[in-house]
Design a protein around this motif. Structure first.
Motif, PDB file in Angstrom:
ATOM      1  N   UNK A   7       0.812  -1.202   0.000  1.00  0.00           N
ATOM      2  CA  UNK A   7       0.000   0.000   0.000  1.00  0.00           C
ATOM      3  C   UNK A   7       0.849   1.256   0.000  1.00  0.00           C
ATOM      4  N   UNK A   8       0.174   2.395   0.010  1.00  0.00           N
ATOM      5  CA  UNK A   8       0.869   3.682   0.006  1.00  0.00           C
ATOM      6  C   UNK A   8      -0.079   4.788   0.414  1.00  0.00           C
ATOM      7  N   UNK A   9       0.031   5.924  -0.240  1.00  0.00           N
ATOM      8  CA  UNK A   9      -0.798   7.080   0.078  1.00  0.00           C
ATOM      9  C   UNK A   9      -1.457   7.615  -1.189  1.00  0.00           C
ATOM     10  N   UNK A  10      -2.482   8.404  -1.001  1.00  0.00           N
ATOM     11  CA  UNK A  10      -3.136   9.010  -2.155  1.00  0.00           C
ATOM     12  C   UNK A  10      -2.205  10.003  -2.839  1.00  0.00           C
ATOM     13  N   UNK A  11      -1.519  10.833  -2.059  1.00  0.00           N
ATOM     14  CA  UNK A  11      -0.643  11.865  -2.617  1.00  0.00           C
ATOM     15  C   UNK A  11       0.670  11.898  -1.848  1.00  0.00           C
ATOM     16  N   UNK A  12       1.758  11.679  -2.526  1.00  0.00           N
ATOM     17  CA  UNK A  12       3.085  11.878  -1.947  1.00  0.00           C
ATOM     18  C   UNK A  12       4.133  11.595  -3.008  1.00  0.00           C
TER      19      UNK A  12
END
Length: 207
Positions: A7-12
């Motif tokens: 997983x990760x983030x929406x914005x980065x």
């Protein structure tokens, strides 16, 4: 080959941390799935993202996933790949599942949005696992995407996993078992676990 997409983030635009929780979670998860699949020849690789986020229309993890698939194929042209993606990694797996050497994808609490297309998944085999109580990504949107993919011609199965939340920590053994069953079915071209996404939610089956 099992290709893991954390997983990760929406914005980065930051690079992912070397030992971030998203990567560690999926390494443990993938190891448990490998043990349960029981195929000593099954190897595991991980997609290494350039950026931590999805980042809107740039969809950076999709390009990274495709690059990882093509790198594996360059080293082993006959490789058969199953994508195992969690959260943002599940969304990237869906987008990259049309790569020719990908035989299917197993999605864990994936991040799905109505704007995500499904036509490219025609003929692909997909299994979606999601806890309806997930507070980070939406099980309702996951099921809606699975329905769109099935209508586009994909062979899709959807399973509600009634505990574990987004992190899949509670009842982790159930998540491992179901994911391993799905990976085994994809590699063996056998029947997929679960029900079509437009069927009544069956819940978690014992066993």
């Amino acid at each position: 080959m099992l290709l893991v997409l954390p997983g990760g983030r929406a914005e980065s635009l930051d690079p992912p941390p070397r030992l971030g929780l998203a990567r560690l979670r999926m390494r443990v998860f993938a190891a448990a799935v490998r043990r349960r699949v029981g195929d000593a020849a099954l190897t595991t690789a991980e997609v290494h993202y350039r950026h931590r986020g999805w980042n809107g229309p740039q969809a950076h993890p999709v390009a990274d996933a495709r690059a990882a698939v093509r790198e594996l194929v360059a080293h082993a042209p006959d490789v058969r790949i199953v994508l195992l993606g969690h959260s943002m990694g599940g969304r990237a797996a869906l987008a990259a599942a049309d790569e020719p050497q990908v035989v299917g994808a197993v999605l864990l609490a994936p991040w799905c949005e109505p704007v995500d297309g499904a036509e490219h998944l025609r003929g692909r085999r997909i299994v979606v696992l999601h806890d309806p109580a997930d507070q980070v990504t939406s099980a309702r949107k996951s099921r809606a995407f699975a329905t769109r993919a099935a209508r586009a011609g994909a062979d899709v199965r959807y399973l509600d996993v009634p505990r574990g939340g987004h992190a899949m920590l509670a009842g982790a053994g159930d998540w491992h078992r179901l994911a391993a069953s799905a990976v085994t079915a994809l590699l063996a071209a056998g029947p997929l676990p679960g029900a079509p996404p437009d069927a009544p939610a069956p819940g978690l089956t014992p066993g």
